[in-house]
Write an enzyme that holds these catalytic residues in place. Structure first.
Site, PDB file in Angstrom:
ATOM      1  N   LYS A 263     -20.743  -8.864 -33.151  1.00 34.55           N
ATOM      2  CA  LYS A 263     -21.223  -8.746 -31.768  1.00 34.55           C
ATOM      3  C   LYS A 263     -20.320  -9.580 -30.880  1.00 34.55           C
ATOM      4  CE  LYS A 263     -25.146 -10.131 -28.791  1.00 34.55           C
ATOM      5  NZ  LYS A 263     -26.532 -10.632 -28.725  1.00 34.55           N
ATOM      6  N   LYS A 275     -32.419 -13.546 -18.033  1.00 34.41           N
ATOM      7  CA  LYS A 275     -32.831 -14.765 -18.753  1.00 34.41           C
ATOM      8  C   LYS A 275     -33.139 -15.875 -17.749  1.00 34.41           C
ATOM      9  CE  LYS A 275     -29.889 -14.222 -22.872  1.00 34.41           C
ATOM     10  NZ  LYS A 275     -30.948 -14.142 -23.885  1.00 34.41           N
ATOM     11  N   GLU A 347     -29.692  -6.555 -26.120  1.00 32.69           N
ATOM     12  CA  GLU A 347     -28.515  -5.694 -25.960  1.00 32.69           C
ATOM     13  C   GLU A 347     -27.591  -5.714 -27.173  1.00 32.69           C
ATOM     14  OE1 GLU A 347     -28.591  -8.792 -25.064  1.00 32.69           O
ATOM     15  OE2 GLU A 347     -26.706  -9.427 -25.961  1.00 32.69           O
ATOM     16  N   ARG A 349     -28.125  -5.427 -30.323  1.00 27.44           N
ATOM     17  CA  ARG A 349     -28.411  -4.342 -31.278  1.00 27.44           C
ATOM     18  C   ARG A 349     -27.869  -3.000 -30.761  1.00 27.44           C
ATOM     19  NH1 ARG A 349     -34.680  -5.755 -30.991  1.00 27.44           N
ATOM     20  NH2 ARG A 349     -33.710  -7.785 -30.674  1.00 27.44           N
TER      21      ARG A 349
HETATM   22  N1  BES Z   1     -28.038 -13.295 -27.339  1.00 30.88           N
HETATM   23  C1  BES Z   1     -29.445 -13.251 -27.406  1.00 30.88           C
HETATM   24  C2  BES Z   1     -30.005 -13.988 -28.611  1.00 30.88           C
HETATM   25  C3  BES Z   1     -29.936 -15.483 -28.593  1.00 30.88           C
HETATM   26  C4  BES Z   1     -30.927 -16.221 -28.004  1.00 30.88           C
HETATM   27  C5  BES Z   1     -28.909 -16.142 -29.236  1.00 30.88           C
HETATM   28  C6  BES Z   1     -30.873 -17.590 -28.021  1.00 30.88           C
HETATM   29  C7  BES Z   1     -28.858 -17.505 -29.262  1.00 30.88           C
HETATM   30  C8  BES Z   1     -29.844 -18.232 -28.658  1.00 30.88           C
HETATM   31  C9  BES Z   1     -29.938 -11.804 -27.474  1.00 30.88           C
HETATM   32  O1  BES Z   1     -29.157 -10.894 -26.810  1.00 30.88           O
HETATM   33  C10 BES Z   1     -31.305 -11.792 -26.866  1.00 30.88           C
HETATM   34  O2  BES Z   1     -31.432 -12.166 -25.744  1.00 30.88           O
HETATM   35  N2  BES Z   1     -32.290 -11.363 -27.638  1.00 30.88           N
HETATM   36  C11 BES Z   1     -33.642 -11.341 -27.187  1.00 30.88           C
HETATM   37  C12 BES Z   1     -34.320 -10.153 -27.794  1.00 30.88           C
HETATM   38  C13 BES Z   1     -35.715  -9.905 -27.279  1.00 30.88           C
HETATM   39  C14 BES Z   1     -35.672  -9.510 -25.827  1.00 30.88           C
HETATM   40  C15 BES Z   1     -36.362  -8.822 -28.111  1.00 30.88           C
HETATM   41  C16 BES Z   1     -34.325 -12.630 -27.653  1.00 30.88           C
HETATM   42  O3  BES Z   1     -34.093 -13.065 -28.782  1.00 30.88           O
HETATM   43  O4  BES Z   1     -35.059 -13.201 -26.860  1.00 30.88           O
HETATM   44 ZN    ZN Z   2     -27.089 -11.349 -26.631  1.00 34.10          ZN
HETATM   45 ZN    ZN Z   3     -29.624 -10.668 -24.757  1.00 36.00          ZN
END
Ligand code: BES
Ligand code: ZN
Ligand code: ZN
Length: 498
Positions: A263, A275, A347, A349
């Site tokens: 990724k 976020k 995103e 995935r």
């Molecule tokens: N890049 C983030 C995951 C992440 C979060 C990595 C914190 C490192 C630290 C990913 O794209 C994301 O935001 N995932 C969401 C998914 C959810 C909306 C189902 C998450 O984990 O909150």
């Molecule tokens: Zn991400």
């Molecule tokens: Zn994200």
């Protein structure tokens, strides 16, 4: 910075600093030992009054000891004599390196004999020594205007033993360490200076002379190739996405490749499902999976492994421009499956869906991916273990073995049909968020699984917790910044497929 393995009698050297080691005895009431016998005698008083205990990573500095050709002597603890592991050695070398650096000398010798006890250990520990030194020497200060020029420092790892395996292992450790450091730099660069285009260009540049062929697809090509996930995520950004293909041929063309997928989200603000602003700057690290796949491919090529390998990195930003994907939008992935984007922050995935579909078309022996995919992974395992998901027992065994070899911690996580069910869509084949509660990392893995061809052994590594800021537990990693995690393990996984 230069590290070399020097086949010499250490007593014949002249150097401003010498590092020797101490070990604590595993037997009660037995005193610790300094691994250099003459210094063991000379420092007897310090051993007696427990200034030197042999405790792991203990540093005792003898300034101006003027022992033979050495001005300063540093004694670094290795821990109990019956508990020596290559990870112990890697960590002790971090302590040794920091001590040498603090002395401000230009040259230092490390007394390697006595660190290991057997021939097998000697090679393993020589590799760990090279890795420990190389990894600890990493600094990221290229964006500071008053950047301090790093002082030239030559470190000789000195051994009387002339052993081919040991030399090869040390050289391998240096290559691995430098490739991990290369990946770290990619991760540490801020989003404006490590865009998908810059990431791709840097990969092309780094691959020169390694035998890795790099092909980069631009936005038009990505569209033509029907990568609706990668394209959909990139819609909100002024920066073009890139799809990076790295190919290495180390054996007959008929042999199926080992495929690594990463990724490469160069900045993730969450998109329209934005976020919170606190800590958002950390999302420049959302490309560490991709960066570490790039480092893995470079290492495989530099080690000339007798395998065929392919590295695929899907790279884009996830921002909120006027054309950004909106919650509810439906996109079609390369393999024809459709998905609803019910949260634009999920995103990773979506871009991996296309990369895994493409990987499947290559009919590889195995697919292994790395991604900072879910916050849930950080909650589950913190920054100690990388969680991995696979339903293939054989691959699981290889991964466990590979991680023992590399010294990186991994943890097998569950992936079941229940998780798959949670990802069913209402209006499209799939939803990008789970209908159920909890298990956010497993449901993300279940989503990814929908894009991997049946019968291909596949494992997904969620490095959200271990991709950065692990220096509080690993002394050879930066306190803040990218860790380069899984490069070493992925190289071991590649070796397991020779
Ligand atoms: N890049 C983030 C995951 C992440 C979060 C990595 C914190 C490192 C630290 C990913 O794209 C994301 O935001 N995932 C969401 C998914 C959810 C909306 C189902 C998450 O984990 O909150
Ligand atoms: Zn991400
Ligand atoms: Zn994200």
């Amino acid at each position: 910075m230069a590290f070399n393995l020097l086949n010499k009698d250490i007593e014949t050297l002249t150097c401003p600093a010498l590092v020797v080691f101490s070990k604590a005895s595993s037997q009660k009431d037995k005193p610790p030992k300094v691994t250099h016998s003459e210094l063991h005698k000379k420092l007897a008083a310090s051993l007696d009054d427990k200034a030197i205990t042999g405790k792991h990573q203990e540093v005792v500095l003898f300034r101006e000891l003027n022992y033979k050709g050495f001005r300063h002597v540093v004694v670094v603890g290795l821990g109990k004599d019956n508990q020596q592991t290559h990870e112990n050695v890697r960590q002790s070398m971090a302590a040794a390196y920091e001590a040498i650096k603090a002395l401000g000398v230009k040259e230092a010798a490390i007394h390697f004999d006595g660190v290991a006890t057997g021939k097998k250990d000697a090679a393993d520990f020589a590799k760990a020594t090279a890795e420990g030194l190389m990894l600890t020497s990493y600094v990221f200060n290229e964006l500071m205007s008053g950047k301090k020029e790093e002082k030239e420092l030559d470190v000789h790892v000195v051994t009387k033993v002339n052993d081919k395996a040991m030399k090869a292992a040390f050289a391998e450790g240096i290559i691995l360490g430098s490739c991990v450091n290369f990946s770290r730099r990619l991760g540490d660069m801020p989003g404006n200076l490590m865009t998908p285009t810059i990431l791709a260009d840097t990969t092309v540049e780094a691959a020169k002379g390694t035998g890795v062929k790099v092909t980069v697809w631009d936005k038009a090509r990505i569209k033509k190739e029907k990568m609706g996930g990668l394209l959909g995520v990139s819609n909100g950004s002024a920066q073009e996405p890139r799809f990076i293909i790295m190919e290495y041929r180390g054996t007959a063309a008929s042999k199926k490749p080992v495929c690594f997928v990463g990724k490469g989200l160069t900045f993730d603000c969450g998109g329209i499902s934005i976020k919170p602003s606190a800590g958002m700057e950390e999302m420049k690290f959302d490309m560490c999976g991709g960066a570490n796949v790039i480092g893995t491919m470079l290492a495989i090529a530099k080690l000339k492994l007798k395998i065929n390998a392919v590295g695929l990195v899907a790279s884009t930003e996830n921002l909120v421009g006027p054309a950004a994907t909106k919650p509810g939008d439906v996109h079609t992935a390369r393999n024809g499956k459709t998905f609803e984007v019910n949260n634009t922050d999920a995103e990773g995935r979506l871009i991996l869906a296309d990369a895994l579909s493409y990987a499947t078309e290559l009919e590889p022996q195995v697919i292994v991916d790395a991604a900072t995919l879910t916050g849930a992974m950080v909650v589950a395992l913190g920054n100690t273990h990388t969680g991995y998901f696979t339903r293939n027992g054989g691959l699981k065994g290889k991964i466990e073995k590979a991680a023992v070899q590399s010294g990186e911690w991994v943890w097998n996580m569950p992936l079941t049909d229940f998780h798959v069910k949670d990802m069913k869509g209402t209006y499209a084949d799939l939803s990008n968020i789970s209908a159920g509660k909890g298990a956010g990392s497993a449901t993300a893995a279940a989503f990814l699984e929908q894009f991997v061809g049946e019968g291909i052994p596949w494992a997904h590594f969620d490095i959200a917790g271990t991709g950065w800021a692990v220096g509080n537990r690993l002394p050879y990693c930066p306190k803040k910044g990218a860790s380069g995690v899984m490069v070493r393990t992925f190289v071991e996984i590649a070796k397991a497929h020779i």
